[in-house]
Design an enzyme around this catalytic site. Structure first.
Site, PDB file in Angstrom:
ATOM      1  N   ASP A 237      42.666  -1.417   3.702  1.00 40.46           N
ATOM      2  CA  ASP A 237      42.843  -2.691   4.409  1.00 40.46           C
ATOM      3  C   ASP A 237      41.947  -2.724   5.665  1.00 40.46           C
ATOM      4  O   ASP A 237      40.771  -2.403   5.576  1.00 40.46           O
ATOM      5  CB  ASP A 237      44.332  -2.919   4.726  1.00 40.46           C
ATOM      6  CG  ASP A 237      44.616  -4.347   5.154  1.00 40.46           C
ATOM      7  OD1 ASP A 237      44.795  -5.209   4.291  1.00 40.46           O
ATOM      8  OD2 ASP A 237      44.627  -4.606   6.375  1.00 40.46           O
ATOM      9  N   TYR A 383      42.570 -10.378  13.343  1.00 40.77           N
ATOM     10  CA  TYR A 383      41.852 -11.265  12.413  1.00 40.77           C
ATOM     11  C   TYR A 383      40.916 -12.188  13.185  1.00 40.77           C
ATOM     12  O   TYR A 383      39.766 -12.396  12.805  1.00 40.77           O
ATOM     13  CB  TYR A 383      42.849 -12.078  11.576  1.00 40.77           C
ATOM     14  CG  TYR A 383      43.555 -11.235  10.544  1.00 40.77           C
ATOM     15  CD1 TYR A 383      44.596 -10.388  10.908  1.00 40.77           C
ATOM     16  CD2 TYR A 383      43.162 -11.255   9.211  1.00 40.77           C
ATOM     17  CE1 TYR A 383      45.240  -9.594   9.974  1.00 40.77           C
ATOM     18  CE2 TYR A 383      43.805 -10.460   8.264  1.00 40.77           C
ATOM     19  CZ  TYR A 383      44.838  -9.637   8.654  1.00 40.77           C
ATOM     20  OH  TYR A 383      45.449  -8.844   7.731  1.00 40.77           O
ATOM     21  N   HIS A 440      47.604  -2.226  -3.201  1.00 39.44           N
ATOM     22  CA  HIS A 440      46.900  -2.261  -1.922  1.00 39.44           C
ATOM     23  C   HIS A 440      47.304  -1.146  -0.959  1.00 39.44           C
ATOM     24  O   HIS A 440      46.472  -0.635  -0.218  1.00 39.44           O
ATOM     25  CB  HIS A 440      47.167  -3.631  -1.298  1.00 39.44           C
ATOM     26  CG  HIS A 440      46.429  -3.883  -0.036  1.00 39.44           C
ATOM     27  ND1 HIS A 440      45.066  -3.990   0.018  1.00 39.44           N
ATOM     28  CD2 HIS A 440      46.862  -4.059   1.234  1.00 39.44           C
ATOM     29  CE1 HIS A 440      44.694  -4.236   1.265  1.00 39.44           C
ATOM     30  NE2 HIS A 440      45.762  -4.276   2.026  1.00 39.44           N
TER      31      HIS A 440
END
Ligand SMILES: *[C@@H]1O[C@H](CO)[C@@H](O)[C@H](O)[C@H]1NC(C)=O
Ligand SMILES: *[C@@H]1O[C@H](CO)[C@@H](O)[C@H](O)[C@H]1NC(C)=O
Length: 473
Positions: A237, A383, A440
């Site tokens: 990630d 982000y 993930h």
């Protein structure tokens, strides 16, 4: 008249063909030409992320730290859970397609408030030595575990990096395996597992700009402070993005790079991806074609699953308010990701398949790291710091890196790219392991398979360095 139109059509047809052939030619030349090395941008190794007035006043010592779930916090959490409102029931026949299924939430919340044993889990989380140290104005948290191995077994430093909405907790099952000697290997890992700034026990920045390259600088400084000039890195990630960035901007420092979400997004890989949409066998092995193609399903997947990313990249502070205020909100928001990102088809299960590979305690430990440190807003700001003009102006995805690299590719990972695309950036992609299982959060979900692959990769990196040393002589 008729012939004239016919001739015009012929001419047009010829022109279009010529243009197409020319365009394909240019594209192929572009894909195959030798890469022109681009300069690596410089990032200030001392950039200050804390309050300005503390500059030069923080000590550099490494302080032991332990996780503490204090009584006041637990009391407040329980009262918030208890005083929740009634949630809107899901639509008929709907599982997780509209998001977290509200029929499921009461079970999770009552477990969290009444059965999750805070003191036992606190002890569990403290099973490894934790530390904090100030770097560039921020108090940075990390776990450091040295292997207990015989003298003749080499100790190899490995930086393990988590992502969102994960934490250092993702590595707890893998750490004991990585720090033990495994059959067939004459080395074991000393693992350093930091919390990304703004995540869990690491402080977030007080001003904008702390993206993946800046975190890379902080983590390199951390490793240097612990006495490592060169080391191996692993990430998933955001951890994978930070690892890719570290390999790009510190190629002299990174001995090898293992990633369980390795992707490249430069013009060459994009072009290859589009060529592959028509001629898949040109870019990848036949049996893996459905992991990337048709592109329409990739785009549909991004549209269906990536709303959170757009939100966090644009208004992290707004969504941060409800998630900071409500444990139910935080639980639903974070666990939904552990459902769909572990297996895409879990969306169609009423319980979201959450306990397919994880226990309630495992998922709540991770959630507690977010709740107890009140870090959801700073974690989501990452982000915004990575998706903006300044961050893309560094052009890091167009810079190739010679750092030996290894991709571990789980079946349900969010993105899959074949080696031909990855090699447009990672020129020494040593190998890639393609799994028919896993998602993930791979270290968390399949710690044994994850560990075996990291050992395999680092052994191959060491052989790569041996061979290069020999050819240099
Ligand atoms: C929580 O765990 C501790 C340690 O294992 C144990 O002593 C205690 O009784 C447990 N508390 C509850 C409420 O189960
Ligand atoms: C790369 O992986 C393939 C398939 O698993 C294996 O056959 C090959 O030996 C590996 N190469 C290296 C250098 O590890």
């Amino acid at each position: 008249m008729d012939t004239e139109i016919g001739e015009t059509q012929d001419t047009m047809g010829f022109l279009i063909k010529a243009i197409l052939v020319g365009a394909v030619g240019v594209a192929i030349w572009f894909v195959f030409k030798k890469p022109t090395p681009k300069p690596i941008p410089h990032f200030d190794p001392e950039e200050w992320w804390g309050p300005k007035d503390l500059k030069g006043k923080q000590d550099n010592s490494i302080r032991p730290f332990s996780v503490k779930f204090d009584a006041e916090m637990i009391k407040d959490l329980r009262s918030r859970i208890l005083n929740r409102r009634k949630f809107t029931p899901p639509l008929e026949g709907v599982a997780f397609e509209y998001g977290f299924n509200t029929k499921q939430i009461d079970g999770w919340l009552s477990y969290w408030a009444e059965e999750y044993n805070f003191s036992e889990r606190e002890t569990f989380l403290n099973q490894f030595p934790h530390y904090k140290t100030y770097i560039q104005g921020l108090d940075i948290h990390f776990i450091r575990v040295k292997p207990q191995v015989p003298q003749n077994v080499e100790i190899v430093p490995l930086l393990l990096m988590h992502g969102w909405p994960g934490s250092v907790r993702e590595f707890y099952e893998a750490i004991p395996l990585l720090t033990r000697q495994q059959p067939g290997y004459n080395f074991a890992f000393e693992v350093i597992v930091p919390s990304i700034p703004g995540y869990g026990f690491s402080q977030g920045a007080v001003r904008p700009g702390l993206g993946a390259p800046q975190v890379s600088v902080i983590f390199k400084n951390l490793m240097n402070r612990l006495g490592y000039d060169k080391f191996y890195i692993q990430g998933g990630d955001w951890g994978a993005i930070i690892a890719s960035t570290m390999a790009t901007i510190f190629p002299e420092v990174i001995l090898g790079h293992h990633s369980n979400m390795l992707t490249t997004h430069n013009s060459k890989s994009t072009l290859k991806m589009f060529i592959g949409a028509y001629f898949p066998s040109f870019v990848m092995p036949e049996h893996l074609v459905d992991r990337l193609y048709p592109l329409s399903s990739l785009f549909a997947y991004v549209m269906e699953e990536f709303g959170y990313m757009h939100l966090q990249a644009t208004k992290p502070d707004t969504i941060g308010i409800p998630l900071t205020d409500s444990p139910a909100g935080l639980l639903a928001y974070i666990l939904e990701k552990f459902s769909t990102w572990t297996k895409r088809s879990h969306k169609f299960k009423e319980d979201g398949g959450l306990e397919f590979r994880f226990t309630k305690d495992q998922l709540l430990d991770n959630l507690m790291i977010y709740w107890s440190t009140n870090c959801i807003t700073t974690s989501m700001r990452f982000y915004a710091e990575n998706f903006n003009k300044k961050a893309s102006s560094y052009g890091l995805s167009d810079i190739t890196t010679p750092v030996p690299t290894w991709a571990l590719q789980a079946k349900d990972e969010i993105f899959y790219q074949p080696p031909s695309l990855i090699k447009t950036k990672f020129t020494n992609l040593i190998n890639n392991t393609v799994l028919d299982d896993g998602g993930h959060f791979l270290a968390f979900e399949l710690p044994k398979i994850f560990t075996e692959d990291v050992f395999k990769a680092v052994k191959a990196f060491k052989e790569f360095h041996e061979k290069n040393k020999k050819t240099e002589l």
